[in-house]
Design a protein around this motif. Structure first.
Motif, PDB file in Angstrom:
ATOM      1  N   LYS A  49       0.994  11.052 -25.108  1.00 40.36           N
ATOM      2  CA  LYS A  49       0.690  11.209 -23.689  1.00 40.36           C
ATOM      3  C   LYS A  49      -0.003  12.548 -23.474  1.00 40.36           C
ATOM      4  O   LYS A  49       0.457  13.580 -23.973  1.00 40.36           O
ATOM      5  CB  LYS A  49       1.980  11.145 -22.873  1.00 40.36           C
ATOM      6  N   LEU A  50      -1.099  12.547 -22.745  1.00 42.82           N
ATOM      7  CA  LEU A  50      -1.879  13.752 -22.463  1.00 42.82           C
ATOM      8  C   LEU A  50      -1.736  14.101 -20.989  1.00 42.82           C
ATOM      9  O   LEU A  50      -2.102  13.308 -20.118  1.00 42.82           O
ATOM     10  CB  LEU A  50      -3.356  13.528 -22.821  1.00 42.82           C
ATOM     11  N   THR A  51      -1.180  15.281 -20.716  1.00 47.34           N
ATOM     12  CA  THR A  51      -0.922  15.709 -19.344  1.00 47.34           C
ATOM     13  C   THR A  51      -1.509  17.095 -19.128  1.00 47.34           C
ATOM     14  O   THR A  51      -1.225  18.017 -19.899  1.00 47.34           O
ATOM     15  CB  THR A  51       0.593  15.768 -19.059  1.00 47.34           C
ATOM     16  N   VAL A  52      -2.330  17.249 -18.097  1.00 50.58           N
ATOM     17  CA  VAL A  52      -2.938  18.550 -17.796  1.00 50.58           C
ATOM     18  C   VAL A  52      -2.104  19.259 -16.739  1.00 50.58           C
ATOM     19  O   VAL A  52      -1.789  18.682 -15.688  1.00 50.58           O
ATOM     20  CB  VAL A  52      -4.394  18.380 -17.319  1.00 50.58           C
ATOM     21  N   PRO A  72      -7.889   9.800 -30.673  1.00 49.29           N
ATOM     22  CA  PRO A  72      -9.147  10.565 -30.655  1.00 49.29           C
ATOM     23  C   PRO A  72     -10.032  10.246 -29.459  1.00 49.29           C
ATOM     24  O   PRO A  72     -10.570  11.156 -28.815  1.00 49.29           O
ATOM     25  CB  PRO A  72      -9.810  10.181 -31.987  1.00 49.29           C
ATOM     26  N   ASP A  73     -10.183   8.972 -29.121  1.00 48.46           N
ATOM     27  CA  ASP A  73     -11.022   8.590 -27.988  1.00 48.46           C
ATOM     28  C   ASP A  73     -10.416   9.060 -26.670  1.00 48.46           C
ATOM     29  O   ASP A  73     -11.126   9.578 -25.793  1.00 48.46           O
ATOM     30  CB  ASP A  73     -11.231   7.074 -27.948  1.00 48.46           C
ATOM     31  N   ARG A  74      -9.093   8.888 -26.509  1.00 50.21           N
ATOM     32  CA  ARG A  74      -8.433   9.326 -25.270  1.00 50.21           C
ATOM     33  C   ARG A  74      -8.525  10.837 -25.115  1.00 50.21           C
ATOM     34  O   ARG A  74      -8.736  11.361 -24.025  1.00 50.21           O
ATOM     35  CB  ARG A  74      -6.955   8.913 -25.251  1.00 50.21           C
ATOM     36  N   LEU A  75      -8.353  11.543 -26.224  1.00 50.38           N
ATOM     37  CA  LEU A  75      -8.401  13.000 -26.189  1.00 50.38           C
ATOM     38  C   LEU A  75      -9.794  13.490 -25.809  1.00 50.38           C
ATOM     39  O   LEU A  75      -9.944  14.395 -24.979  1.00 50.38           O
ATOM     40  CB  LEU A  75      -7.997  13.551 -27.559  1.00 50.38           C
ATOM     41  N   SER A  76     -10.818  12.892 -26.397  1.00 53.51           N
ATOM     42  CA  SER A  76     -12.196  13.265 -26.072  1.00 53.51           C
ATOM     43  C   SER A  76     -12.487  13.041 -24.596  1.00 53.51           C
ATOM     44  O   SER A  76     -13.060  13.904 -23.915  1.00 53.51           O
ATOM     45  CB  SER A  76     -13.171  12.463 -26.938  1.00 53.51           C
ATOM     46  N   THR A  77     -12.072  11.882 -24.080  1.00 52.67           N
ATOM     47  CA  THR A  77     -12.298  11.563 -22.665  1.00 52.67           C
ATOM     48  C   THR A  77     -11.565  12.550 -21.756  1.00 52.67           C
ATOM     49  O   THR A  77     -12.123  13.039 -20.762  1.00 52.67           O
ATOM     50  CB  THR A  77     -11.821  10.130 -22.364  1.00 52.67           C
ATOM     51  N   LEU A  79     -10.563  15.634 -22.405  1.00 54.30           N
ATOM     52  CA  LEU A  79     -11.117  16.982 -22.476  1.00 54.30           C
ATOM     53  C   LEU A  79     -12.446  17.088 -21.736  1.00 54.30           C
ATOM     54  O   LEU A  79     -12.730  18.103 -21.095  1.00 54.30           O
ATOM     55  CB  LEU A  79     -11.285  17.399 -23.943  1.00 54.30           C
ATOM     56  N   LYS A  80     -13.245  16.047 -21.808  1.00 56.87           N
ATOM     57  CA  LYS A  80     -14.512  16.054 -21.062  1.00 56.87           C
ATOM     58  C   LYS A  80     -14.253  16.051 -19.556  1.00 56.87           C
ATOM     59  O   LYS A  80     -15.013  16.637 -18.783  1.00 56.87           O
ATOM     60  CB  LYS A  80     -15.364  14.848 -21.457  1.00 56.87           C
ATOM     61  N   ALA A  81     -13.152  15.388 -19.148  1.00 53.75           N
ATOM     62  CA  ALA A  81     -12.807  15.340 -17.728  1.00 53.75           C
ATOM     63  C   ALA A  81     -12.165  16.641 -17.250  1.00 53.75           C
ATOM     64  O   ALA A  81     -12.075  16.884 -16.042  1.00 53.75           O
ATOM     65  CB  ALA A  81     -11.867  14.162 -17.460  1.00 53.75           C
ATOM     66  N   ASN A  82     -11.691  17.466 -18.190  1.00 56.22           N
ATOM     67  CA  ASN A  82     -11.020  18.720 -17.853  1.00 56.22           C
ATOM     68  C   ASN A  82     -11.596  19.854 -18.702  1.00 56.22           C
ATOM     69  O   ASN A  82     -10.920  20.403 -19.583  1.00 56.22           O
ATOM     70  CB  ASN A  82      -9.516  18.600 -18.087  1.00 56.22           C
ATOM     71  N   PRO A  83     -12.839  20.235 -18.466  1.00 58.56           N
ATOM     72  CA  PRO A  83     -13.500  21.227 -19.323  1.00 58.56           C
ATOM     73  C   PRO A  83     -12.894  22.624 -19.230  1.00 58.56           C
ATOM     74  O   PRO A  83     -13.188  23.473 -20.079  1.00 58.56           O
ATOM     75  CB  PRO A  83     -14.945  21.228 -18.798  1.00 58.56           C
ATOM     76  N   ASP A  84     -12.029  22.867 -18.234  1.00 60.26           N
ATOM     77  CA  ASP A  84     -11.417  24.188 -18.104  1.00 60.26           C
ATOM     78  C   ASP A  84     -10.054  24.294 -18.797  1.00 60.26           C
ATOM     79  O   ASP A  84      -9.373  25.306 -18.664  1.00 60.26           O
ATOM     80  CB  ASP A  84     -11.278  24.568 -16.622  1.00 60.26           C
ATOM     81  N   VAL A  85      -9.668  23.253 -19.534  1.00 61.30           N
ATOM     82  CA  VAL A  85      -8.445  23.360 -20.353  1.00 61.30           C
ATOM     83  C   VAL A  85      -8.688  24.380 -21.460  1.00 61.30           C
ATOM     84  O   VAL A  85      -9.695  24.311 -22.166  1.00 61.30           O
ATOM     85  CB  VAL A  85      -8.060  21.987 -20.946  1.00 61.30           C
ATOM     86  N   ARG A 105     -10.761  16.960 -35.298  1.00 59.96           N
ATOM     87  CA  ARG A 105     -12.214  17.171 -35.232  1.00 59.96           C
ATOM     88  C   ARG A 105     -12.706  17.144 -33.792  1.00 59.96           C
ATOM     89  O   ARG A 105     -13.646  17.869 -33.435  1.00 59.96           O
ATOM     90  CB  ARG A 105     -12.935  16.131 -36.091  1.00 59.96           C
ATOM     91  N   VAL A 106     -12.086  16.295 -32.957  1.00 62.32           N
ATOM     92  CA  VAL A 106     -12.444  16.273 -31.536  1.00 62.32           C
ATOM     93  C   VAL A 106     -12.167  17.635 -30.917  1.00 62.32           C
ATOM     94  O   VAL A 106     -13.013  18.197 -30.201  1.00 62.32           O
ATOM     95  CB  VAL A 106     -11.645  15.172 -30.787  1.00 62.32           C
ATOM     96  N   ILE A 107     -10.998  18.194 -31.191  1.00 58.67           N
ATOM     97  CA  ILE A 107     -10.641  19.504 -30.627  1.00 58.67           C
ATOM     98  C   ILE A 107     -11.623  20.571 -31.092  1.00 58.67           C
ATOM     99  O   ILE A 107     -12.089  21.399 -30.305  1.00 58.67           O
ATOM    100  CB  ILE A 107      -9.199  19.875 -31.025  1.00 58.67           C
ATOM    101  N   ARG A 108     -11.996  20.540 -32.381  1.00 59.42           N
ATOM    102  CA  ARG A 108     -12.910  21.543 -32.905  1.00 59.42           C
ATOM    103  C   ARG A 108     -14.301  21.425 -32.274  1.00 59.42           C
ATOM    104  O   ARG A 108     -15.058  22.396 -32.256  1.00 59.42           O
ATOM    105  CB  ARG A 108     -12.991  21.421 -34.433  1.00 59.42           C
ATOM    106  N   SER A 109     -14.636  20.266 -31.760  1.00 59.06           N
ATOM    107  CA  SER A 109     -15.957  20.088 -31.140  1.00 59.06           C
ATOM    108  C   SER A 109     -16.054  20.763 -29.773  1.00 59.06           C
ATOM    109  O   SER A 109     -17.135  20.818 -29.186  1.00 59.06           O
ATOM    110  CB  SER A 109     -16.291  18.595 -31.012  1.00 59.06           C
ATOM    111  N   PHE A 110     -14.928  21.281 -29.258  1.00 62.10           N
ATOM    112  CA  PHE A 110     -14.917  22.030 -28.008  1.00 62.10           C
ATOM    113  C   PHE A 110     -14.689  23.505 -28.360  1.00 62.10           C
ATOM    114  O   PHE A 110     -13.543  23.927 -28.561  1.00 62.10           O
ATOM    115  CB  PHE A 110     -13.818  21.524 -27.073  1.00 62.10           C
ATOM    116  N   PRO A 111     -15.751  24.296 -28.475  1.00 63.62           N
ATOM    117  CA  PRO A 111     -15.626  25.681 -28.944  1.00 63.62           C
ATOM    118  C   PRO A 111     -14.635  26.499 -28.122  1.00 63.62           C
ATOM    119  O   PRO A 111     -14.634  26.435 -26.883  1.00 63.62           O
ATOM    120  CB  PRO A 111     -17.048  26.238 -28.800  1.00 63.62           C
ATOM    121  N   GLY A 112     -13.768  27.234 -28.832  1.00 62.95           N
ATOM    122  CA  GLY A 112     -12.807  28.112 -28.164  1.00 62.95           C
ATOM    123  C   GLY A 112     -11.553  27.432 -27.666  1.00 62.95           C
ATOM    124  O   GLY A 112     -10.694  28.078 -27.059  1.00 62.95           O
TER     125      GLY A 112
END
Length: 240
Positions: A49-52, A72-77, A79-85, A105-112
């Motif tokens: 479960k992913l909760t912001v 991986p797909d849910r996480l990518s979606t 993170l794209k919806a919450n770029p300030d995480v 690898r999905v996490i690493r694709s978002f620098p920092g």
């Protein structure tokens, strides 16, 4: 009068005993896996479960539950919806090994984007590889990074079916598992190198654990890294 005056003292004594008992229960170690707590705090969610949420003035994503093939797909979606995480906080019993690599690898694709195992939380098995995707990576004192020997299948139904079909089918399944396990080991090795983690974590720690509980005196199947070990292998960085 004496009995009445002694009640506050007795209450304080009982409170102290209760506090000590609670502290002892919180730190009970697993007799089978003596480096680990008896009851690791990983989530029982059947899928992660992913909760912001806002925590300490920053936006974090809580990732809690089993690492499933769709993560991986849910996480990518998400993170794209919450770029300030700024961080992902992990609490998981593991799950699909390849999905763990892909999520890392999905996490690493978002620098920092950092990952964290908060104090009192546990990250086991495939969760290790999700965690390694972070940059930076933090294991708080009291957080548990728990490793074991990876195998390529958890498909009990496939095992039972092959046994029912006889020795030829079972032998074929064992061959498939061995071949896929070797491929997974190669993938894990490449993943660690890409994430800046020492491959000695695999050779010196993970692959030295037993996949199933043995019959000898050492029945442990998992290992909790100390903070010094996590720093040594590049799994984490020193806490700020």
């Amino acid at each position: 009068m004496h009995a009445i005056r002694s009640r506050p003292k007795l209450a304080r004594l009982l409170a102290g005993v209760l506090a000590l008992a609670t502290l002892g229960a919180a730190t009970d170690m697993d007799p089978i896996n003596p480096t680990c707590p008896l009851n690791p705090n990983w989530s029982t969610n059947p899928t992660m479960k992913l909760t912001v949420e806002k925590r300490g003035g920053m936006k974090v994503m809580l990732a809690e539950g089993r690492v499933d093939a769709g993560l991986p797909d849910r996480l990518s979606t998400a993170l794209k919806a919450n770029p300030d995480v700024s961080e992902i906080w992990l609490r998981s019993p593991g799950g699909d090994a390849r999905a763990g690599n892909a999520a890392g690898r999905v996490i690493r694709s978002f620098p920092g984007l950092g990952t964290r195992i908060p104090s009192g939380w546990a990250c086991f098995s495939a969760c290790n590889f999700v965690f390694m995707g972070g940059q930076p990576r933090v294991i708080e004192p009291g957080g548990e990074f728990i490793v074991h020997m990876f195998t390529s299948t958890g498909d009990r139904a496939a095992i039972d079916e092959s046994v029912a079909l006889g020795i030829d089918a079972t032998t074929e399944l064992i061959g498939d598992v061995e071949q896929d396990s070797a491929l997974l080991a190669s993938e894990d090795n490449a993943f660690l190198i890409k994430m800046g983690v020492s491959r000695k974590l695999l050779t010196d720690v993970m692959y030295r654990q037993k996949a199933v509980k043995g019959s000898g005196p050492d029945k442990s199947t998992r290992r909790c890294l100390t903070l010094d070990e996590a720093l040594k292998y590049g799994v984490t960085y020193a806490v700020e």
